[in-house]
Design an enzyme around this catalytic site. Structure first.
Site, mmCIF file in Angstrom:
data_model
loop_
_atom_site.group_PDB
_atom_site.id
_atom_site.type_symbol
_atom_site.label_atom_id
_atom_site.label_comp_id
_atom_site.label_asym_id
_atom_site.label_seq_id
_atom_site.Cartn_x
_atom_site.Cartn_y
_atom_site.Cartn_z
ATOM 1 N N ASN A 21 0.806 -1.218 0.000
ATOM 2 C CA ASN A 21 0.000 0.000 0.000
ATOM 3 C C ASN A 21 0.841 1.271 0.000
ATOM 4 O OD1 ASN A 21 0.301 -0.991 2.935
ATOM 5 N ND2 ASN A 21 -0.227 1.166 3.217
ATOM 6 N N LYS A 22 2.158 1.134 0.170
ATOM 7 C CA LYS A 22 3.043 2.300 0.150
ATOM 8 C C LYS A 22 4.478 1.846 -0.118
ATOM 9 C CE LYS A 22 3.666 2.071 5.198
ATOM 10 N NZ LYS A 22 3.545 2.797 6.483
ATOM 11 N N GLY A 23 5.354 2.816 -0.303
ATOM 12 C CA GLY A 23 6.787 2.543 -0.396
ATOM 13 C C GLY A 23 7.206 1.664 -1.554
ATOM 14 N N ASP A 69 -2.446 -10.516 5.847
ATOM 15 C CA ASP A 69 -1.670 -10.341 7.068
ATOM 16 C C ASP A 69 -0.580 -11.403 7.050
ATOM 17 O OD1 ASP A 69 -0.560 -10.144 9.562
ATOM 18 O OD2 ASP A 69 -2.451 -10.379 10.675
ATOM 19 N N ASN A 96 7.518 -8.407 -0.286
ATOM 20 C CA ASN A 96 8.031 -7.084 0.053
ATOM 21 C C ASN A 96 7.761 -6.684 1.497
ATOM 22 O OD1 ASN A 96 8.667 -4.054 -0.453
ATOM 23 N ND2 ASN A 96 6.546 -4.057 0.231
ATOM 24 N N SER A 145 18.169 -6.997 2.018
ATOM 25 C CA SER A 145 18.941 -5.800 2.348
ATOM 26 C C SER A 145 20.412 -6.149 2.507
ATOM 27 C CB SER A 145 18.423 -5.189 3.657
ATOM 28 O OG SER A 145 19.258 -4.129 4.082
ATOM 29 N N TYR A 200 16.629 -5.937 12.737
ATOM 30 C CA TYR A 200 16.379 -5.880 11.293
ATOM 31 C C TYR A 200 17.466 -6.646 10.539
ATOM 32 C CZ TYR A 200 15.693 -3.880 6.630
ATOM 33 O OH TYR A 200 15.487 -3.712 5.277
ATOM 34 N N LYS A 238 14.010 6.502 0.346
ATOM 35 C CA LYS A 238 13.195 7.366 1.201
ATOM 36 C C LYS A 238 11.786 6.815 1.317
ATOM 37 C CE LYS A 238 12.094 12.243 1.996
ATOM 38 N NZ LYS A 238 12.233 13.627 1.487
ATOM 39 N N THR A 239 11.556 6.033 2.366
ATOM 40 C CA THR A 239 10.239 5.454 2.635
ATOM 41 C C THR A 239 9.972 5.538 4.132
ATOM 42 O OG1 THR A 239 11.122 3.220 3.010
ATOM 43 C CG2 THR A 239 10.549 3.814 0.736
#
Length: 281
Positions: A21-23, A69, A96, A145, A200, A238-239
């Protein structure tokens, strides 16, 4: 990374993107849809997910929403059943969904691991049975990452996880359990774990380990049932995940992942990529 890819996909090709929904997930969804792929945007928050889909539809893109979910086995199975019933199968899965927490405590460890590691496994395992058997092969792309490189570790697990030929899911789970126990006992700072964004980092080490185990299992599939699985680092983008401090352009950040989703048949599998190049673990 190769340049322009051979177009093997069509309007009938179906992709699912988690946490979209974003990023990064939102942009990945946009790019897949721009390539003419029928794309399912998933998110835990139904309202935000539907708003994201409407924004993409206003751009003339064929995007559909379905809730997901990644912490829930039932939610993952429900999505898989819906994709199967609606489209007949799945061609591209983009894992993601992710979260980062700076404070090291048990609550944050559980949230990050359930999202970044166990969530990837949960969704992937639910989707594997519906991946289509085609000459082009199906694709699984995991957003990982550089924070998950083994050089971040200063303990026995760095060597154990570096032995990719003998790496097992049990060893990865033991790695996650050992970190969790160190956090529980208050000994994580001296445990040889990563020094910054520790939880993380550990979650991304684990997910890249899972990539190796998954690729080994999928490589045994016969011709016509090939599944290419790779992970990539989108960079410091930038998120919300980077608290808006990233420097990478978001459209450029997804290009390596997009190529991994669309590369020609016979392309790479079981690899981790950064800036369009294969990178060791």
């Amino acid at each position: 990374m190769a340049g322009a890819t051979t177009r093997w996909w069509s309007k009938e090709t179906v992709a699912v993107v988690t946490g979209a929904n974003k990023g990064i997930g939102f942009e990945f969804t946009r790019q897949l849809a721009k390539n003419g792929i029928t794309t399912v945007l998933t998110a835990r928050d139904e309202g935000r997910g539907k708003e994201a889909v409407e924004a993409l539809r206003r751009e003339g893109l064929d995007v559909t929403f379905h809730p997901l979910d990644v912490h829930s086995d039932e939610s993952a199975r429900t999505l898989a059943n819906w994709v199967k019933q609606t489209y007949g199968g799945l061609d591209i899965l983009v894992n993601n969904a992710g979260v980062a927490k700076r404070a090291v405590n048990l609550e944050n460890v559980d949230l990050v691991m359930q999202t970044n590691y166990f969530g990837v496994k949960r969704v992937t395992e639910a989707m594997l049975p519906i991946l289509r058997h085609t000459s082009a092969g199906s694709r699984i792309v995991i957003v990982a990452s550089r924070a998950g490189l083994l050089k971040m570790l200063r303990n026995k697990f760095a060597q154990e996880l570096a032995d990719r030929e003998n790496l097992t899911e049990e060893k990865i789970n033991d790695f996650v359990k050992a970190y969790t126990e160190d956090v529980k006992n208050g000994t994580w700072e001296n445990g040889g774990w990563a020094e910054r964004n520790t939880t993380y980092n550990v979650s991304k080490v684990a997910v890249n380990g899972y990539l190796t185990v998954l690729d080994r299992a999928l490589s045994q599939r016969p011709e016509g049932e090939k599944v290419y699985v790779n992970s990539f680092c989108p960079g410091f983008t930038k998120t919300d995940l980077t608290e808006g401090k990233g420097s990478e352009d978001i459209a450029g950040a997804v290009q390596t992942g997009l190529w991994l989703a669309l590369h020609p048949p016979g392309g790479p599998s079981g690899k981790f990529w950064t800036d369009g190049q294969e990178t060791g673990f």
